[in-house]
Motif scaffolding. Sequence first.
Motif, short mmCIF file in Angstrom:
data_model
loop_
_atom_site.label_atom_id
_atom_site.label_comp_id
_atom_site.label_asym_id
_atom_site.label_seq_id
_atom_site.Cartn_x
_atom_site.Cartn_y
_atom_site.Cartn_z
N ASN A 1 28.30 36.31 33.45
CA ASN A 1 28.16 34.86 33.36
C ASN A 1 26.77 34.44 33.83
OD1 ASN A 1 28.82 32.14 33.07
ND2 ASN A 1 29.78 31.99 35.08
N PHE A 2 25.75 35.09 33.27
CA PHE A 2 24.38 34.87 33.74
C PHE A 2 23.87 33.44 33.54
CE2 PHE A 2 23.70 36.16 29.34
CZ PHE A 2 22.68 35.33 28.91
N PRO A 3 24.30 32.70 32.48
CA PRO A 3 23.81 31.32 32.36
C PRO A 3 24.15 30.47 33.58
CG PRO A 3 24.76 32.02 30.29
CD PRO A 3 25.10 33.07 31.30
N GLN A 4 25.40 30.59 34.06
CA GLN A 4 25.80 29.81 35.23
C GLN A 4 25.07 30.29 36.49
OE1 GLN A 4 29.97 29.16 35.61
NE2 GLN A 4 29.78 27.91 37.44
N HIS A 5 24.83 31.60 36.59
CA HIS A 5 24.11 32.12 37.74
C HIS A 5 22.69 31.53 37.80
CE1 HIS A 5 27.48 34.63 38.10
NE2 HIS A 5 27.04 35.70 37.45
N ILE A 6 22.01 31.50 36.65
CA ILE A 6 20.64 30.99 36.60
C ILE A 6 20.60 29.50 36.91
CG2 ILE A 6 18.63 30.60 35.12
CD1 ILE A 6 19.36 33.16 33.62
N ILE A 7 21.53 28.73 36.30
CA ILE A 7 21.57 27.29 36.54
C ILE A 7 21.86 27.00 38.01
CG2 ILE A 7 22.79 25.14 35.99
CD1 ILE A 7 23.32 26.29 33.19
N SER A 8 22.79 27.76 38.61
CA SER A 8 23.14 27.56 40.02
C SER A 8 21.98 27.89 40.95
CB SER A 8 24.36 28.43 40.38
OG SER A 8 25.50 28.03 39.64
N MET A 9 21.27 29.00 40.66
CA MET A 9 20.12 29.36 41.48
C MET A 9 19.03 28.31 41.37
SD MET A 9 19.66 33.52 41.23
CE MET A 9 19.50 33.55 39.44
N THR A 10 18.86 27.77 40.16
CA THR A 10 17.86 26.72 39.94
C THR A 10 18.20 25.48 40.76
OG1 THR A 10 17.42 27.50 37.68
CG2 THR A 10 16.77 25.24 38.22
N ASP A 11 19.48 25.08 40.74
CA ASP A 11 19.91 23.91 41.51
C ASP A 11 19.70 24.13 43.02
OD1 ASP A 11 20.63 22.59 39.23
OD2 ASP A 11 22.78 22.99 39.41
N ALA A 12 20.02 25.33 43.48
CA ALA A 12 19.88 25.64 44.91
C ALA A 12 18.42 25.59 45.33
CB ALA A 12 20.47 27.01 45.22
N LEU A 13 17.54 26.17 44.50
CA LEU A 13 16.12 26.16 44.81
C LEU A 13 15.55 24.75 44.78
CD1 LEU A 13 13.45 27.66 45.31
CD2 LEU A 13 13.19 27.88 42.82
N ALA A 14 15.93 23.98 43.75
CA ALA A 14 15.43 22.60 43.62
C ALA A 14 15.87 21.75 44.81
CB ALA A 14 15.93 21.98 42.32
N THR A 15 17.11 21.92 45.24
CA THR A 15 17.62 21.14 46.37
C THR A 15 16.92 21.52 47.67
OG1 THR A 15 19.79 20.89 45.32
CG2 THR A 15 19.69 20.56 47.70
N LYS B 1 14.35 30.97 28.54
CA LYS B 1 14.80 29.61 28.24
C LYS B 1 15.43 28.93 29.44
CE LYS B 1 15.80 30.95 23.44
NZ LYS B 1 16.89 31.17 22.45
N LEU B 2 16.35 29.62 30.11
CA LEU B 2 16.99 29.05 31.29
C LEU B 2 16.15 29.26 32.55
CD1 LEU B 2 20.72 30.12 30.71
CD2 LEU B 2 19.78 27.82 30.57
N GLY B 3 15.43 30.39 32.59
CA GLY B 3 14.60 30.68 33.75
C GLY B 3 13.47 29.68 33.94
N LEU B 4 13.10 29.00 32.86
CA LEU B 4 12.05 27.99 32.95
C LEU B 4 12.44 26.89 33.94
CD1 LEU B 4 9.33 27.03 31.83
CD2 LEU B 4 10.57 25.81 30.05
N GLY B 5 13.72 26.55 33.97
CA GLY B 5 14.20 25.55 34.92
C GLY B 5 13.99 26.00 36.34
N PHE B 6 14.18 27.30 36.59
CA PHE B 6 13.98 27.86 37.93
C PHE B 6 12.51 27.79 38.32
CE2 PHE B 6 13.41 31.30 40.99
CZ PHE B 6 14.50 31.11 41.85
N VAL B 7 11.63 28.05 37.35
CA VAL B 7 10.18 28.07 37.61
C VAL B 7 9.67 26.69 38.01
CG1 VAL B 7 7.92 28.40 36.54
CG2 VAL B 7 9.74 30.05 36.13
N ILE B 8 10.18 25.64 37.34
CA ILE B 8 9.65 24.30 37.62
C ILE B 8 10.49 23.55 38.66
CG2 ILE B 8 8.77 24.14 35.26
CD1 ILE B 8 10.90 21.96 34.78
N ALA B 9 11.47 24.23 39.26
CA ALA B 9 12.36 23.56 40.22
C ALA B 9 11.60 22.97 41.40
CB ALA B 9 13.42 24.56 40.72
N VAL B 10 10.66 23.74 41.95
CA VAL B 10 9.92 23.25 43.13
C VAL B 10 9.00 22.08 42.78
CG1 VAL B 10 8.25 23.87 44.91
CG2 VAL B 10 10.12 25.43 44.37
N PRO B 11 8.13 22.20 41.75
CA PRO B 11 7.31 21.03 41.41
C PRO B 11 8.13 19.81 41.02
CG PRO B 11 7.06 22.79 39.77
CD PRO B 11 7.76 23.37 40.93
N LYS B 12 9.27 20.04 40.38
CA LYS B 12 10.15 18.92 40.03
C LYS B 12 10.64 18.23 41.29
CE LYS B 12 14.84 17.97 38.54
NZ LYS B 12 16.14 18.53 38.21
#
Length: 314
Positions: A195-209, A123-134
């Motif tokens: 605190n894995f939810p915050q870790h996943i969200i943070s990694m997603t933000d870092a990758l997207a940026t 559910k949260l990892g999906l954000g990480f997967v689409i971070a680059v195309p986004k």
Amino acid sequence: MKVQAVYNNKLLKKGLEFAADNGALFVATTSLALSTVARPIAIMATPKTNKENKRYAAAKSLASSAVGYIMMLCASLPLANSIKKIDKNPAKYLKTETINSLKGSEKVLSKSKKYNFATQLFKLGLGFVIAVPKSIMTCALIPPFMANVFGKNKNDKKSEINNSIPTFTGLTKTVGKIIDKKFISKMADKYADTNFPQHIISMTDALATSAFIVQTSKSKKIEENRKKALMYNAGISTGLCITGGYIINNLTKKTTDRFIKNFREANKNSPKLEKYIEGIKIAKPALILGGLYYIAIPLLSTFLADKFDNNKNI
């Protein structure tokens, strides 16, 4: 009585259930709500900053939120529905060995922390997967947003976006097969209580940026003299947001634990109690990071980005 009413608020429970069922879309919805109003206002209010740099930063915020929400909506709904099917009938999609491993001491699989961890990876990892195309689409949409929102008259052709939604077949079985993998159970044993939810969200933000910065540097439609400020703004914002997010999370840990304890007591007879608790753990980092990124940081990051762009001493 008023405090008790908070723990039993129907809107709060709906929001927590939404966060638990579709964490990535909850994050995207939070971002959409904050980035379309609060962040552009904060950016445009930044003092002693080049007006055009502020406009590009605001356009980036609007483009990012729009793209992120649309992509997440299209991608997350089929996935969330598939995981709900597994929640209701795990024996149909998971091996007995997997169910026993993830269930632990819980009588019902859906109440297990390990199982919740395994499903939140999707559910949260999906954000990480689409971070680059986004990020690629965000960069492509900045010129159109500049033209339509701020009235810049450019002869650039507007980027064409393919909004077609892919068809998902057998998604539930595929998710079940992945959860059956032994490495998922091992990860759940190790990280379910973190605190894995915050870790996943943070990694997603870092990758997207990071992807956005690379794409901006290559873009032929963004004015060359605005690129550095835009890239600095994105990097500074994300860096401050992630760092500040962990600091605030640690400072509010006791308050959160107390809230969860009181919430449990007030809703101890609810069959959805564990789902609400799971939602709290998703909603907290999303709201903290969203509040920082879209309200508190824009003033500082826009100001610093402008100064770095002009090579001034700060």
